[in-house]
Design a protein around this motif. Structure first.
Motif, PDB file in Angstrom:
ATOM      1  N   THR A 156       0.827  -1.206   0.000  1.00 17.23           N
ATOM      2  CA  THR A 156       0.000   0.000   0.000  1.00 17.23           C
ATOM      3  C   THR A 156       0.863   1.259   0.000  1.00 17.23           C
ATOM      4  O   THR A 156       0.353   2.352  -0.168  1.00 17.23           O
ATOM      5  CB  THR A 156      -0.904   0.035   1.249  1.00 17.23           C
ATOM      6  N   ARG A 157       2.163   1.120   0.202  1.00 16.39           N
ATOM      7  CA  ARG A 157       3.039   2.296   0.268  1.00 16.39           C
ATOM      8  C   ARG A 157       3.582   2.644  -1.100  1.00 16.39           C
ATOM      9  O   ARG A 157       3.804   1.780  -1.942  1.00 16.39           O
ATOM     10  CB  ARG A 157       4.225   2.012   1.201  1.00 16.39           C
ATOM     11  N   LYS A 158       3.781   3.933  -1.319  1.00 16.58           N
ATOM     12  CA  LYS A 158       4.392   4.363  -2.567  1.00 16.58           C
ATOM     13  C   LYS A 158       5.538   5.319  -2.258  1.00 16.58           C
ATOM     14  O   LYS A 158       5.548   5.988  -1.227  1.00 16.58           O
ATOM     15  CB  LYS A 158       3.347   5.059  -3.443  1.00 16.58           C
ATOM     16  N   TRP A 159       6.481   5.358  -3.169  1.00 16.75           N
ATOM     17  CA  TRP A 159       7.632   6.220  -3.034  1.00 16.75           C
ATOM     18  C   TRP A 159       7.850   6.954  -4.355  1.00 16.75           C
ATOM     19  O   TRP A 159       7.301   6.557  -5.383  1.00 16.75           O
ATOM     20  CB  TRP A 159       8.907   5.408  -2.762  1.00 16.75           C
ATOM     21  N   HIS A 160       8.668   7.996  -4.297  1.00 12.70           N
ATOM     22  CA  HIS A 160       9.162   8.621  -5.530  1.00 12.70           C
ATOM     23  C   HIS A 160      10.664   8.413  -5.572  1.00 12.70           C
ATOM     24  O   HIS A 160      11.382   8.658  -4.586  1.00 12.70           O
ATOM     25  CB  HIS A 160       8.853  10.124  -5.565  1.00 12.70           C
ATOM     26  N   LEU A 161      11.115   7.932  -6.723  1.00  5.56           N
ATOM     27  CA  LEU A 161      12.539   7.652  -6.901  1.00  5.56           C
ATOM     28  C   LEU A 161      13.042   8.515  -8.060  1.00  5.56           C
ATOM     29  O   LEU A 161      12.472   8.463  -9.154  1.00  5.56           O
ATOM     30  CB  LEU A 161      12.685   6.168  -7.256  1.00  5.56           C
ATOM     31  N   PRO A 162      14.075   9.328  -7.856  1.00  7.04           N
ATOM     32  CA  PRO A 162      14.564  10.135  -8.978  1.00  7.04           C
ATOM     33  C   PRO A 162      15.185   9.268 -10.069  1.00  7.04           C
ATOM     34  O   PRO A 162      15.720   8.185  -9.781  1.00  7.04           O
ATOM     35  CB  PRO A 162      15.619  11.048  -8.334  1.00  7.04           C
ATOM     36  N   THR A 163      15.146   9.757 -11.308  1.00  5.60           N
ATOM     37  CA  THR A 163      15.683   9.001 -12.442  1.00  5.60           C
ATOM     38  C   THR A 163      17.136   8.583 -12.200  1.00  5.60           C
ATOM     39  O   THR A 163      17.547   7.476 -12.530  1.00  5.60           O
ATOM     40  CB  THR A 163      15.603   9.855 -13.728  1.00  5.60           C
ATOM     41  N   GLU A 164      17.908   9.491 -11.567  1.00  7.98           N
ATOM     42  CA  GLU A 164      19.341   9.202 -11.364  1.00  7.98           C
ATOM     43  C   GLU A 164      19.552   8.000 -10.444  1.00  7.98           C
ATOM     44  O   GLU A 164      20.669   7.443 -10.396  1.00  7.98           O
ATOM     45  CB  GLU A 164      20.062  10.410 -10.737  1.00  7.98           C
ATOM     46  N   ALA A 165      18.525   7.593  -9.692  1.00  8.62           N
ATOM     47  CA  ALA A 165      18.691   6.467  -8.762  1.00  8.62           C
ATOM     48  C   ALA A 165      18.772   5.124  -9.486  1.00  8.62           C
ATOM     49  O   ALA A 165      19.058   4.098  -8.861  1.00  8.62           O
ATOM     50  CB  ALA A 165      17.542   6.447  -7.759  1.00  8.62           C
ATOM     51  N   MET A 166      18.519   5.144 -10.809  1.00  6.47           N
ATOM     52  CA  MET A 166      18.573   3.881 -11.558  1.00  6.47           C
ATOM     53  C   MET A 166      19.956   3.231 -11.419  1.00  6.47           C
ATOM     54  O   MET A 166      20.086   2.016 -11.286  1.00  6.47           O
ATOM     55  CB  MET A 166      18.246   4.143 -13.030  1.00  6.47           C
ATOM     56  N   ASP A 167      20.997   4.064 -11.446  1.00  7.52           N
ATOM     57  CA  ASP A 167      22.353   3.523 -11.340  1.00  7.52           C
ATOM     58  C   ASP A 167      22.545   2.839  -9.987  1.00  7.52           C
ATOM     59  O   ASP A 167      23.146   1.769  -9.893  1.00  7.52           O
ATOM     60  CB  ASP A 167      23.375   4.651 -11.539  1.00  7.52           C
ATOM     61  N   GLU A 168      22.021   3.475  -8.958  1.00  7.10           N
ATOM     62  CA  GLU A 168      22.165   2.901  -7.621  1.00  7.10           C
ATOM     63  C   GLU A 168      21.349   1.611  -7.492  1.00  7.10           C
ATOM     64  O   GLU A 168      21.763   0.665  -6.809  1.00  7.10           O
ATOM     65  CB  GLU A 168      21.723   3.922  -6.573  1.00  7.10           C
ATOM     66  N   LEU A 169      20.195   1.577  -8.156  1.00 10.03           N
ATOM     67  CA  LEU A 169      19.379   0.360  -8.135  1.00 10.03           C
ATOM     68  C   LEU A 169      20.162  -0.809  -8.735  1.00 10.03           C
ATOM     69  O   LEU A 169      20.217  -1.903  -8.153  1.00 10.03           O
ATOM     70  CB  LEU A 169      18.073   0.596  -8.914  1.00 10.03           C
ATOM     71  N   VAL A 170      20.797  -0.552  -9.873  1.00 10.98           N
ATOM     72  CA  VAL A 170      21.599  -1.617 -10.512  1.00 10.98           C
ATOM     73  C   VAL A 170      22.737  -2.032  -9.576  1.00 10.98           C
ATOM     74  O   VAL A 170      22.997  -3.230  -9.371  1.00 10.98           O
ATOM     75  CB  VAL A 170      22.153  -1.143 -11.883  1.00 10.98           C
TER      76      VAL A 170
END
Ligand code: SF4
Ligand code: SF4
Length: 390
Positions: free
Chosen positions: A11-25
């Motif tokens: 039920t929770r949502k977040w906002h993730l900036p586009t630049e966080a894609m690198d950190e996700l990988v």
């Protein structure tokens, strides 16, 4: 997979900036995953291993129509304006070619060696229809057999690869020209079976977690609470996507219609165009037919059994009792389309189609199962079958 204690996270949502894609990988790799994401190979979107976000296809959109696929420039800031390419996560859970076992003689004994163990995979950018296709293959390969259905024997490689896999799904805000997930309710937003789901906005993503594993991952990223405007924009984009599906398939009563249409003239019409090339089965994310081949290395004496994808469009696949039981193209296409839309329900208590549109785009002569189904519906069996020879 969603678990009961993951409901709060969902039920929770977040906002993730586009630049966080690198950190996700990077985080996924630190956690021991091989990260698979959309990349460009030979001007086509393909799911391939990546080690950094800059390897992920970005700033591209696709044009898809029957028998036609083109990539063109899109918004350079957006990762996911394109939709699905010809391959799907299926290639990683059920590889196109896979060693099952090898056998060799060492001294006075036989030595056997099984196939490779499945890697621990994390997928970024899996589409809602692909998540739905994975869940269908979970039934096919025995991870999640439907009660009362007839699953194939549980496939150890598939089940282990799936148990380990982490899915970061991306909701579709720009459906392709061949997409019809809306007809099956398998998109454009993912509803179940994912760890994280992202909807891309300019500058970032609205993210929801579908499992505790996903919630844990997003908590380690530079995420913040989304603003009311961002949540409203997400809803708006998904509503617009629902209304802009490239195609539509009327699914009400479709199984019964096709059950009654075995002798419909539409199959003769398709047979005049179909090349029996197997493309539709190779690109379909739910098709699961395979064959095995034994090979002998004359230098080492080692014998290897390999499993390979097969297709109901080949004569060899339906060879039984001294002949192919489906030798005509008419019978082959009919078997394929009826399996996807009709008899899959009898076998697995689900449709065999998720509306990804791949079989339409990658058919070299542009045969479109939504069109062929509509022709049958427009000319239903009682009228259509009069005068047709069996
Ligand atoms: S039958 Fe075609 S549209 Fe349906 S899941 Fe397979 S490839 Fe996609
Ligand atoms: S329907 Fe199209 S893709 Fe499928 S076998 Fe026939 S020609 Fe090939």
């Amino acid at each position: 997979m969603q678990t009961p204690d993951s409901r709060d996270a969902a039920t929770r949502k977040w906002h993730l900036p586009t630049e966080a894609m690198d950190e996700l990988v990077r985080l996924l790799r630190d956690d021991g995953y091989t990260v698979i994401a959309p990349t460009v190979v030979d001007d086509v979107i393909m799911l391939r291993p990546v080690t950094a976000a800059q390897q992920i296809a970005r700033g591209l959109r696709d044009q898809q129509e029957p028998g036609r696929y083109r990539l063109e420039k899109g918004d350079p800031d957006l990762y996911f304006e394109h939709v699905v390419g010809p391959d799907s996560p299926k290639r990683y859970f059920f590889p196109p070619e896979q060693k099952l076992v090898s056998l060799r003689i060492e001294g006075d004994r036989f030595v056997t060696e099984g196939g490779p163990a499945p890697p621990k995979l994390a997928f970024i950018g899996v589409r809602p229809c692909e998540v739905a296709a994975i869940r269908i293959q979970d039934r096919v390969f025995g991870l999640d057999p439907a009660p009362g259905s007839f699953p194939c024997e549980a496939d150890a490689y598939y089940c282990e690869a799936r148990r380990q896999a982490l899915l970061v799904a991306v909701n579709c805000t720009r459906p392709g020209g061949a997409c019809f997930c809306g007809s099956w309710d398998t998109g454009p937003a993912v509803s179940d079976g994912y760890d994280l789901a992202m909807t891309e906005l300019k500058g970032g993503f609205v993210v929801s977690a579908g499992s505790d594993r996903g919630a844990d991952l997003v908590e380690r990223l530079p995420a913040r609470a989304p603003s009311p405007a961002e949540l409203e924009l997400e809803t708006l984009k998904l509503n617009v996507a629902r209304e802009h599906m490239g195609r539509h398939l009327e699914t009400d009563g479709l199984k019964e219609l096709l059950d009654a249409s075995v002798d419909h003239p539409v199959w003769d019409d398709v047979a005049d165009r179909c090349l029996a090339c197997t493309n539709c089965t190779m690109v379909c994310p739910t098709c699961f037919c395979s064959t095995v081949s034994d090979s002998n290395d004359l230098a080492t004496g080692e014998v290897t059994r390999t499993r390979m994808w097969e297709s109901c469009f080949t004569d060899e696949f339906s060879y039984a009792g001294g002949e192919s039981v489906r030798s005509s193209i008419r019978a082959k296409y009919r078997q394929w389309m009826r399996h996807k839309l009709d008899t899959w329900w009898d076998q697995f208590d689900t449709s065999g189609c998720v509306g990804c549109g791949r079989c339409i785009t990658w058919c070299p002569v542009g045969i479109d199962l939504t069109e062929e189904s509509a022709k049958i519906r427009a000319n239903p069996p009682a009228a259509a079958e009069s005068g047709v020879a069996r």
